[in-house]
Enzyme design. Structure first.
Site, PDB file in Angstrom:
ATOM      1  CE  LYS A 221      29.796   2.614 120.129  1.00  0.00           C
ATOM      2  NZ  LYS A 221      30.073   1.173 120.348  1.00  0.00           N
ATOM      3  CB  ALA A 326      26.125   6.769 131.089  1.00  0.00           C
ATOM      4  CG  PHE A 327      31.987   9.032 128.905  1.00  0.00           C
ATOM      5  CD1 PHE A 327      33.357   9.209 128.855  1.00  0.00           C
ATOM      6  CD2 PHE A 327      31.279   8.990 127.710  1.00  0.00           C
ATOM      7  CE1 PHE A 327      34.022   9.347 127.646  1.00  0.00           C
ATOM      8  CE2 PHE A 327      31.930   9.126 126.500  1.00  0.00           C
ATOM      9  CZ  PHE A 327      33.308   9.308 126.466  1.00  0.00           C
ATOM     10  CG  LEU A 328      32.162   3.197 132.499  1.00  0.00           C
ATOM     11  CD1 LEU A 328      33.033   1.964 132.248  1.00  0.00           C
ATOM     12  CD2 LEU A 328      31.048   2.873 133.486  1.00  0.00           C
ATOM     13  CG  ASP A 394      34.238  -6.766 117.304  1.00  0.00           C
ATOM     14  OD1 ASP A 394      35.318  -7.261 116.960  1.00  0.00           O
ATOM     15  OD2 ASP A 394      34.044  -5.538 117.377  1.00  0.00           O
ATOM     16  CD  GLU A 399      38.128  -0.926 128.937  1.00  0.00           C
ATOM     17  OE1 GLU A 399      37.834  -0.182 129.902  1.00  0.00           O
ATOM     18  OE2 GLU A 399      38.281  -0.499 127.779  1.00  0.00           O
TER      19      GLU A 399
END
Length: 442
Positions: A221, A326-328, A394, A399
């Site tokens: 980002k 980091a991606f899950l 927001d 999840e």
């Protein structure tokens, strides 16, 4: 005269007796306590720390130095050295059902992914008549992102004593990138980026997926505004910019609170030319790069003609600050359930949701599955407390990993709209807590 003098004498004797009693029973003990060495109860950790001769208990965990402000003299390191963070580790794993991933199955899946990427990369090079001396990628078990995925359990995204987090932060900050692409959210807007029909153009919340040389992935980002720039008072929460440093601060706050539900996030200066433009295979992403009048390299979302280029992000001239999360694990390995929050806000300029006008709204929520028979409601309240501390309004969805069922922890994703106004506390974020009047025991 003689009687009057006798009365005065009796009064003086009485006052003297009261003064002596006060000195003996009240002031005397206080003076003695002040003069002798201070003592603390045997179980007080501060006494063990202050007494040089007393043996210090071995610390359970002091997170190692981190590249993002975690050096030997950092305040974060000093904070994690406090006895509060040296409590015993969470209960040991009981079996395969407590770990998110099955090790052998996950490694087979990742090896197939690496092999597929090598084939596609080779075809891409051949189509462009490019020669490369780089060897094919190899999956290594010891890489930080693999260990991070294998370490996710029903207790959190990482254990309190895990050394993997520091290594993962270091790798995301320093490893070279080998590919860049739009996120799935951006891809979903392809052909539908009509600025007259959506609240804001896609470029306002532009984010990219970067892959590193160890095959790990992170969500990038970019910096959209100055670090200390606050949200204007007249801005609605759903048109606010997303702050890269809010993602970084949210990760550290989540770790301080011992939730461990925010994916590891770190800041990085990215060379948008070498680490994005020159490694991406996405032709649309390549086409939205341009040179600004100030000779800075810029890019924006995938609707350059419908949306305005003023929403572009620019390097200086090539370097651009941003956050990397980091991606899950892939949804193919670890399916996640995305659920609208019961306390979702109205994303319109007018109108209110039921919870904003009904103080007994929680009674309705508690009657609906899964909030009626599990710890889901308590986890929502945990998340509301976290969002209140960050100022994030927001939170429209949450999840959770499907494997851990209704009692599984909620993943605190997408925190970029937090920390917008440091001097304002939005009490309405705490509505789940104030309306339900309960919270989870630590």
């Amino acid at each position: 005269m003689l009687g009057l003098r006798r009365d005065r004498l009796l009064t003086l004797l009485l006052l003297g007796a009261l003064l002596a009693a006060d000195l003996y029973f009240h002031l005397g003990p206080r003076v003695r306590r002040r003069l002798r060495p201070r003592e603390r109860p045997p179980g007080c950790p501060c006494a063990r720390r202050a007494a040089p001769s007393a043996p210090r208990p071995a610390a359970r965990h002091v997170p190692p130095a981190e590249p993002d402000g975690g050096g030997p003299g950092s305040k974060l390191r000093a904070l994690f050295a406090h006895p509060l963070y040296n409590e015993p580790e969470e209960p040991p794993l009981l079996g395969p059902e407590d770990s998110l991933l099955a090790g052998p199955e996950a490694l087979r899946y990742y090896r197939r992914k690496v092999a597929r990427w090598n084939r596609r990369h080779k075809i891409y090079k051949e189509q462009l008549n490019l020669t490369s001396l780089d060897p094919p990628l190899q999956l290594r078990l010891e890489t930080s992102w693999v260990q991070f995925h294998l370490g996710i359990s029903r207790h959190g995204l990482y254990s309190r004593s895990s050394p993997v987090v520091s290594k993962l932060l270091h790798d995301m900050r320093h490893l070279p990138t080998i590919s860049a692409d739009y996120s799935q959210d951006e891809k979903a807007l392809l052909g539908a980026c009509d600025c007259t029909q959506i609240v804001k153009p896609s470029g306002v919340h532009l984010k990219l997926v970067l892959r590193f040389s160890d095959f790990g992935k992170a969500m990038f980002k970019p910096m959209r505004q100055l670090r200390d720039e606050e949200t204007p008072e007249d801005f609605f929460y759903f048109i606010d910019f997303q702050r890269h440093n809010a993602e970084i601060a949210a990760f550290h706050l989540d770790r301080i609170l011992d939730f461990r539900r925010v994916p590891p996030t770190v800041g990085r200066l990215v060379n948008v030319t070498k680490e994005i433009l020159e490694v991406t295979k996405n032709e649309i992403l390549q086409s939205v790069f341009f040179l600004s009048p100030a000779s800075n390299v810029c890019f924006f979302a995938k609707c350059p003609y419908l949306c305005k280029t003023e929403y572009a992000v620019c390097g200086n001239p090539h370097l651009l600050e941003g956050s990397l999360s980091a991606f899950l694990p892939s949804l193919n390995l670890a399916p996640r359930l995305s659920v609208p929050s019961p306390w979702i806000r109205s994303y319109s300029l007018a109108g209110k949701e039921e919870w904003e006008v009904n103080p007994l709204y929680c009674d309705t929520v508690k009657q609906v599955y899964p909030h009626s028979s599990s710890g889901r409601l308590l986890n929502i309240i945990d998340m509301a407390i976290f969002d209140f501390l960050t100022g994030n309004m927001d939170r429209h969805h949450y999840e959770t990993f499907s494997k851990f069922g209704d009692d599984g922890f909620l993943i605190h994703l997408d925190n970029a709209r937090g920390f917008g106004r440091h001097s304002h506390d939005e009490i309405s974020i705490l509505s789940p807590l104030s309306q339900c009047c309960r919270f989870q025991r630590p």
